[in-house]
Structure formats: C-alpha cells, structure tokens
Design a protein around this motif. Structure first.
Motif, PDB file in Angstrom:
ATOM      1  N   UNK A 220     -15.912  53.772  20.792  1.00 55.10           N
ATOM      2  CA  UNK A 220     -16.430  52.375  20.675  1.00 55.10           C
ATOM      3  C   UNK A 220     -16.598  51.640  19.046  1.00 55.10           C
ATOM      4  N   UNK A 221     -17.334  52.406  18.374  1.00 54.01           N
ATOM      5  CA  UNK A 221     -17.435  51.988  17.094  1.00 54.01           C
ATOM      6  C   UNK A 221     -16.159  51.966  16.141  1.00 54.01           C
ATOM      7  N   UNK A 222     -15.199  52.301  16.548  1.00 56.58           N
ATOM      8  CA  UNK A 222     -13.681  52.261  16.042  1.00 56.58           C
ATOM      9  C   UNK A 222     -12.906  51.379  16.749  1.00 56.58           C
ATOM     10  N   UNK A 223     -13.454  50.515  17.543  1.00 56.15           N
ATOM     11  CA  UNK A 223     -12.635  49.548  18.618  1.00 56.15           C
ATOM     12  C   UNK A 223     -13.048  48.150  18.644  1.00 56.15           C
ATOM     13  N   UNK A 224     -13.902  47.620  17.639  1.00 54.44           N
ATOM     14  CA  UNK A 224     -14.466  46.358  17.433  1.00 54.44           C
ATOM     15  C   UNK A 224     -13.221  45.478  17.286  1.00 54.44           C
ATOM     16  N   UNK A 225     -13.184  44.306  17.850  1.00 55.15           N
ATOM     17  CA  UNK A 225     -11.981  43.210  17.692  1.00 55.15           C
ATOM     18  C   UNK A 225     -12.879  41.971  17.140  1.00 55.15           C
ATOM     19  N   UNK A 226     -12.547  41.477  15.998  1.00 54.78           N
ATOM     20  CA  UNK A 226     -13.343  40.639  15.594  1.00 54.78           C
ATOM     21  C   UNK A 226     -12.989  39.303  15.965  1.00 54.78           C
ATOM     22  N   UNK A 227     -13.848  38.399  16.518  1.00 51.68           N
ATOM     23  CA  UNK A 227     -13.677  36.913  17.027  1.00 51.68           C
ATOM     24  C   UNK A 227     -14.508  36.078  16.681  1.00 51.68           C
TER      25      UNK A 227
ATOM     26  N   UNK B  57      -0.654  46.501  13.994  1.00 52.35           N
ATOM     27  CA  UNK B  57      -1.900  46.721  13.558  1.00 52.35           C
ATOM     28  C   UNK B  57      -2.602  45.467  13.388  1.00 52.35           C
ATOM     29  N   UNK B  58      -3.576  45.121  14.150  1.00 45.90           N
ATOM     30  CA  UNK B  58      -4.071  43.964  14.152  1.00 45.90           C
ATOM     31  C   UNK B  58      -5.058  43.783  13.129  1.00 45.90           C
ATOM     32  N   UNK B  59      -5.123  42.835  12.314  1.00 43.59           N
ATOM     33  CA  UNK B  59      -5.852  42.624  11.079  1.00 43.59           C
ATOM     34  C   UNK B  59      -7.306  42.497  11.435  1.00 43.59           C
ATOM     35  N   UNK B  60      -7.640  41.996  12.847  1.00 43.37           N
ATOM     36  CA  UNK B  60      -8.914  41.854  13.216  1.00 43.37           C
ATOM     37  C   UNK B  60      -9.768  43.371  14.034  1.00 43.37           C
ATOM     38  N   UNK B  61      -8.802  44.469  13.582  1.00 44.87           N
ATOM     39  CA  UNK B  61      -9.614  45.617  14.188  1.00 44.87           C
ATOM     40  C   UNK B  61      -9.901  46.597  12.647  1.00 44.87           C
ATOM     41  N   UNK B  62     -10.737  46.380  11.862  1.00 44.05           N
ATOM     42  CA  UNK B  62     -10.662  46.868  10.593  1.00 44.05           C
ATOM     43  C   UNK B  62     -11.515  48.242  10.615  1.00 44.05           C
ATOM     44  N   UNK B  63     -12.264  48.433  11.797  1.00 41.43           N
ATOM     45  CA  UNK B  63     -12.820  49.811  12.136  1.00 41.43           C
ATOM     46  C   UNK B  63     -11.980  50.868  12.491  1.00 41.43           C
ATOM     47  N   UNK B  64     -10.676  50.451  12.853  1.00 40.65           N
ATOM     48  CA  UNK B  64      -9.790  51.415  13.146  1.00 40.65           C
ATOM     49  C   UNK B  64      -9.406  52.420  11.855  1.00 40.65           C
ATOM     50  N   UNK B  65      -9.265  53.599  12.022  1.00 36.98           N
ATOM     51  CA  UNK B  65      -8.994  54.504  10.945  1.00 36.98           C
ATOM     52  C   UNK B  65      -7.643  55.072  11.027  1.00 36.98           C
ATOM     53  N   UNK B  66      -7.374  55.752   9.771  1.00 38.47           N
ATOM     54  CA  UNK B  66      -6.139  56.249   9.541  1.00 38.47           C
ATOM     55  C   UNK B  66      -5.717  57.156  10.724  1.00 38.47           C
ATOM     56  N   UNK B  67      -6.675  58.048  10.873  1.00 39.46           N
ATOM     57  CA  UNK B  67      -6.201  59.166  11.946  1.00 39.46           C
ATOM     58  C   UNK B  67      -5.985  58.638  13.201  1.00 39.46           C
TER      59      UNK B  67
END
Length: 232
Positions: free
Chosen positions: A200-207, A100-110
C-alpha cells in the motif's frame, strides 16, 4: 527506438488538485519523476501531453514529447485512445509499452522491472500492478428490478470476512503490454491479466492535496532511507 519503452500520460486538466502533474514534488514537477523513472527502467520514454510548458521545453535526455489531441485530453476520454494515438504518432507499433502514471510517484524502479519480467514470461496479454483491498467487496452486488445480483460467488454474501479470499485492486502504477496487441484488441480489457502485487505504501494514486502531501512524505522518506532506487 528500444524494444521496451515507457509511456507517461500527462494531462493538464485535474479537478481534484489543479495542475497536479506539474506541481513541485520533492524538488521536481510531479510528472518528471515518472519520466526519469521510465528512462532509467526502459529504453526511452514517450510523454503524451497537452501541457504547453512541456511541449515547448527543451529536454536533453532520452524522451520523446507527443502532443496529445485536444479531444483526448479531457477527463472523459478513454485512456486507451490516448495510448493508441501515441503509439501511432510516435511509431511504437512493435514495442512493448510500459505505462507509468505520473500520479503514482511512490512506485519504485523494482516495481517497474518486476512488471516487465512478469510480462516477458509470455503468459499474459497485460500485466498491471495491484494492491491489497478490503475483501468485504466480495459481498457486494447490484440491484435490478428488486433483484440482488452478487458481483462474485453468491456464497460470499453470507461468509465471515475471515473466510473470504484475499482481494486486490488495480493501483494505477504500472501497466505492461504490447503495442501491437493493443492496436488489435482496441482496449486494455482482457481475460489474460498478470498481477504485480505492490504494498500500500507504494500504491498511492494522487487525486487530492492530501494525497499529494502523503505521497511526498513517503517518497522523501524512502529516498533518504535508501529503501528505493530513486534519483536524488
């Protein structure tokens, strides 16, 4: 340790947004959201880090802190080597690993649960999350000695975009694989990859800071609307 464990890599260095992994995000350091999600969705969480504040902290939940080697904490170090080091140092040889990448916070438990379920079908060496992408990339190619070499079917170069198949790209949110398989294979590359499609709204990768602020807005909105299984 449990049969399925999560691994959260948290590196100090970041050129796009300094200290992004420990920056406050919706009330907690960014990396904490991934760690708590890993604990909720798997049997425990290993944090691989070179950040002193994390290494020195006293946590009272089901996490294990691994001090990453300095050589594997640079932006040039392959992520596979850092994962292998954590597997070997934390005795995870027989576990299924959920990265689990910390930079993908919009990822959900499901999303995490779905990736694990897909992996457990036994059809794939690796399951990774992907998101829709512009299919015009199928027209792309490389040029060597004036020769154009398409990256896909040459016919795609001359097709209308509406005729091209859907395209997806890795979004970096979830990877599931066997520790034993990675140790034997030596890398995550394989021809047997299962794809978990995420919107896409759960796929953001923070840079960047802009990414950070956009992800935080989406995260808070999902939490407040009850659309996500997220900890308040």
């Amino acid at each position: 340790m449990a049969e399925v464990v999560s691994l959260v890599p948290v590196r100090a260095g970041s050129k796009g947004l300094p200290d992004k992994n420990t920056r406050q995000f919706a009330g907690r350091p960014l990396f904490e959201h991934a760690v708590r999600q890993g604990i909720r969705t798997t049997g425990g969480c290993v944090v691989s880090t070179d950040i002193n504040s994390i290494l020195k902290a006293d946590f009272d939940d089901n996490r294990q802190i691994h001090k990453r080697s300095e050589a594997l904490a640079t932006d040039q170090a392959p992520i596979e080597l850092a994962i292998i080091e954590a597997i070997e140092r934390c005795y995870l040889h027989t576990q299924t690993i959920v990265l689990l990448q910390a930079t993908s916070p919009t990822r959900q438990d499901r999303d995490v649960h779905a990736a694990i379920e897909l992996y457990q079908t036994g059809e794939f060496d690796l399951v990774m999350s992907v998101a829709p992408h512009d299919n015009s990339v199928l027209k792309f190619g490389t040029v060597t000695n004036d020769r154009y070499v398409p990256v896909a079917d040459p016919a795609y170069c001359f097709a209308n975009r509406q005729q091209l198949p859907e395209v997806f790209k890795p979004n970096g949110a979830v990877y599931v694989f066997s520790a034993a398989w990675l140790l034997e294979n030596g890398a995550l590359a394989t021809n047997r990859i299962g794809a978990l499609i995420m919107p896409l709204n759960r796929s953001l990768d923070i840079d960047t800071l802009e990414d950070f602020e956009q992800a935080e807005r989406i995260f808070v909105s999902a939490r407040e609307s009850g659309d996500a299984v997220q900890e308040h």
